[in-house]
Design an enzyme around this catalytic site. Structure first.
Site, short mmCIF file in Angstrom:
data_model
loop_
_atom_site.label_atom_id
_atom_site.label_comp_id
_atom_site.label_asym_id
_atom_site.label_seq_id
_atom_site.Cartn_x
_atom_site.Cartn_y
_atom_site.Cartn_z
N ASN A 9 53.22 -4.82 20.56
CA ASN A 9 52.14 -5.66 20.05
C ASN A 9 51.31 -4.80 19.10
O ASN A 9 50.53 -3.97 19.54
CB ASN A 9 51.28 -6.16 21.23
CG ASN A 9 50.05 -6.91 20.75
OD1 ASN A 9 49.93 -7.25 19.57
ND2 ASN A 9 49.13 -7.18 21.68
N TRP A 10 51.51 -5.03 17.83
CA TRP A 10 50.84 -4.19 16.82
C TRP A 10 49.37 -4.53 16.66
O TRP A 10 48.64 -3.84 15.97
CB TRP A 10 51.56 -4.31 15.47
CG TRP A 10 52.86 -3.56 15.41
CD1 TRP A 10 53.41 -2.78 16.40
CD2 TRP A 10 53.76 -3.49 14.30
NE1 TRP A 10 54.58 -2.25 15.97
CE2 TRP A 10 54.83 -2.66 14.69
CE3 TRP A 10 53.77 -4.07 13.03
CZ2 TRP A 10 55.91 -2.38 13.84
CZ3 TRP A 10 54.84 -3.80 12.19
CH2 TRP A 10 55.89 -2.96 12.59
N LYS A 11 48.95 -5.67 17.21
CA LYS A 11 47.56 -6.13 17.04
C LYS A 11 47.24 -6.18 15.54
O LYS A 11 48.16 -6.47 14.75
CB LYS A 11 46.61 -5.24 17.85
CG LYS A 11 47.10 -5.10 19.30
CD LYS A 11 46.14 -4.45 20.24
CE LYS A 11 46.76 -4.41 21.63
NZ LYS A 11 45.87 -3.87 22.65
N HIS A 95 46.58 -13.24 25.31
CA HIS A 95 46.25 -11.81 25.41
C HIS A 95 44.77 -11.67 25.75
O HIS A 95 43.94 -12.45 25.30
CB HIS A 95 46.57 -11.11 24.09
CG HIS A 95 46.52 -9.63 24.20
ND1 HIS A 95 45.34 -8.93 24.18
CD2 HIS A 95 47.50 -8.70 24.38
CE1 HIS A 95 45.60 -7.63 24.34
NE2 HIS A 95 46.90 -7.47 24.45
N GLU A 97 42.56 -9.75 24.67
CA GLU A 97 41.67 -9.64 23.51
C GLU A 97 41.36 -11.01 22.93
O GLU A 97 40.27 -11.25 22.41
CB GLU A 97 42.31 -8.71 22.45
CG GLU A 97 42.23 -7.25 22.88
CD GLU A 97 43.34 -6.37 22.35
OE1 GLU A 97 44.04 -6.76 21.39
OE2 GLU A 97 43.52 -5.26 22.90
N GLU A 167 48.79 -7.30 32.25
CA GLU A 167 48.04 -6.29 31.51
C GLU A 167 46.63 -6.18 32.09
O GLU A 167 45.76 -6.98 31.74
CB GLU A 167 47.94 -6.68 30.03
CG GLU A 167 49.27 -6.77 29.32
CD GLU A 167 49.12 -6.52 27.82
OE1 GLU A 167 49.84 -5.66 27.31
OE2 GLU A 167 48.26 -7.17 27.18
N GLY A 173 44.33 0.14 25.91
CA GLY A 173 43.72 0.98 24.87
C GLY A 173 42.80 2.06 25.42
O GLY A 173 42.06 2.68 24.67
N SER A 213 48.32 0.98 28.07
CA SER A 213 48.50 2.43 27.88
C SER A 213 49.89 2.93 28.28
O SER A 213 50.03 4.03 28.81
CB SER A 213 47.40 3.21 28.62
OG SER A 213 46.12 2.89 28.09
N GLY A 234 50.96 -1.51 23.15
CA GLY A 234 50.03 -1.58 22.02
C GLY A 234 50.12 -0.32 21.18
O GLY A 234 51.04 -0.14 20.38
P1 13P Z 1 47.78 -0.32 24.68
O1 13P Z 1 49.24 0.00 24.91
O2 13P Z 1 47.25 0.20 23.39
O3 13P Z 1 46.95 0.04 25.87
O4 13P Z 1 47.70 -1.92 24.53
C1 13P Z 1 48.31 -2.72 25.48
C2 13P Z 1 48.29 -4.12 25.01
O5 13P Z 1 47.27 -4.74 24.92
C3 13P Z 1 49.57 -4.71 24.61
O6 13P Z 1 49.45 -6.09 24.44
#
Ligand code: 13P
Length: 251
Positions: A9-11, A95, A97, A167, A173, A213, A234
């Site tokens: 997931n590149w966001k 998600h 976020e 998650e 993150g 993470s 992420g």
């Molecule tokens: P990180 O791997 O940066 O913690 O993010 C996880 C995430 O939100 C994947 O959707």
């Protein structure tokens, strides 16, 4: 036997040029015989060029969100048929976020899940508790509520084909990963909830990822747990070396 699925997931990261460069490098560096499904979920803007770049590579494409309507006056939104047309196989829905910053609710996620399935996209449905919820001892209650809300009204066969991503919000993150045991425990709980609501066959078939993470150093421990069928990655999906390190942790 469930096939492991590692999704990046590149966001809101990477321009189109950076995305294409990444895909080119990843294609060359991963072994096509690895028993794992690899998915990249870039920003909407990079979907079309990546579809072209990934043709014939075995690497699948996913989107990070979509609207539940097929079309209409929804400024700034993208629909399932649009994603399907570009060659997406997956779409991340709910998600944390999106729940936190854009007000997404379980009811909205449910509408999106149904629209995605209707158009032949496979939803990656995200659930997970906040730190406050974990400390208050309501992790299972929270996750079960999100799950039942997101999947309400689905048929058993539809649930069997889904991907669920557990998650924990406090692990996203932050560099703070759930322990192998904690992640396994919640993933196992999710499978039990699916069994109760949709039957044993759906629970056995549904793939449940862990996200938060994940990096090459902790991937092997997490991915060897019996109820963890892959990872939603992420930060570590933004560098070919790290993403490949996680894929290589399988097997
Ligand atoms: P990180 O791997 O940066 O913690 O993010 C996880 C995430 O939100 C994947 O959707």
């Amino acid at each position: 036997m469930r096939q492991q699925i590692i999704a990046g997931n590149w966001k809101m990261n990477k321009t189109t040029a950076q995305a294409v460069e990444f895909a080119r490098e990843l294609k060359q560096s991963i072994d096509n015989n690895v028993p794992v499904e690899v998915v990249i979920c870039p920003p909407f803007t990079a979907l079309a060029p990546l579809a072209e770049e990934l043709k014939g590579s075995g690497i699948a494409l996913g989107a990070q969100n979509m609207h539940w309507e097929d079309q209409g006056a929804f400024t700034g939104e993208i629909s399932a048929p649009m994603l399907k047309e570009l060659g997406c196989r997956y779409v991340i829905l709910g998600h944390s976020e999106r729940r936190q910053y854009f007000g997404e609710t379980d009811a909205g996620v449910n509408k999106k899940v149904k629209a995605a399935l209707e158009h032949g996209l496979i939803p990656i449905v995200c659930v997970g508790e906040t730190l406050e919820q974990r400390e208050a001892g309501v992790t299972e209650q929270t996750v079960a509520g999100q799950l039942k809300g997101a999947l309400a009204g689905l048929e058993q066969e539809q649930v069997a084909g889904l991907v669920i991503a557990y998650e924990p919000v406090w692990a996203i993150g932050t560099g703070r990963t759930a322990s192998d045991q904690d992640a396994q425990q919640v993933n196992n709980f999710i499978r039990k909830v699916i069994a109760e609501e949709y039957g044993a066959a759906a629970a056995e078939a549904v793939r449940i990822q862990y996200g938060g993470s994940v990096k090459p150093a902790n991937a092997r421990g997490l991915l060897s747990q019996p109820d963890i069928d892959g990872a939603l990655v992420g930060g570590a999906s933004l560098k070919v070396e790290d993403f490949k390190g996680i894929i290589d942790a399988i097997g």
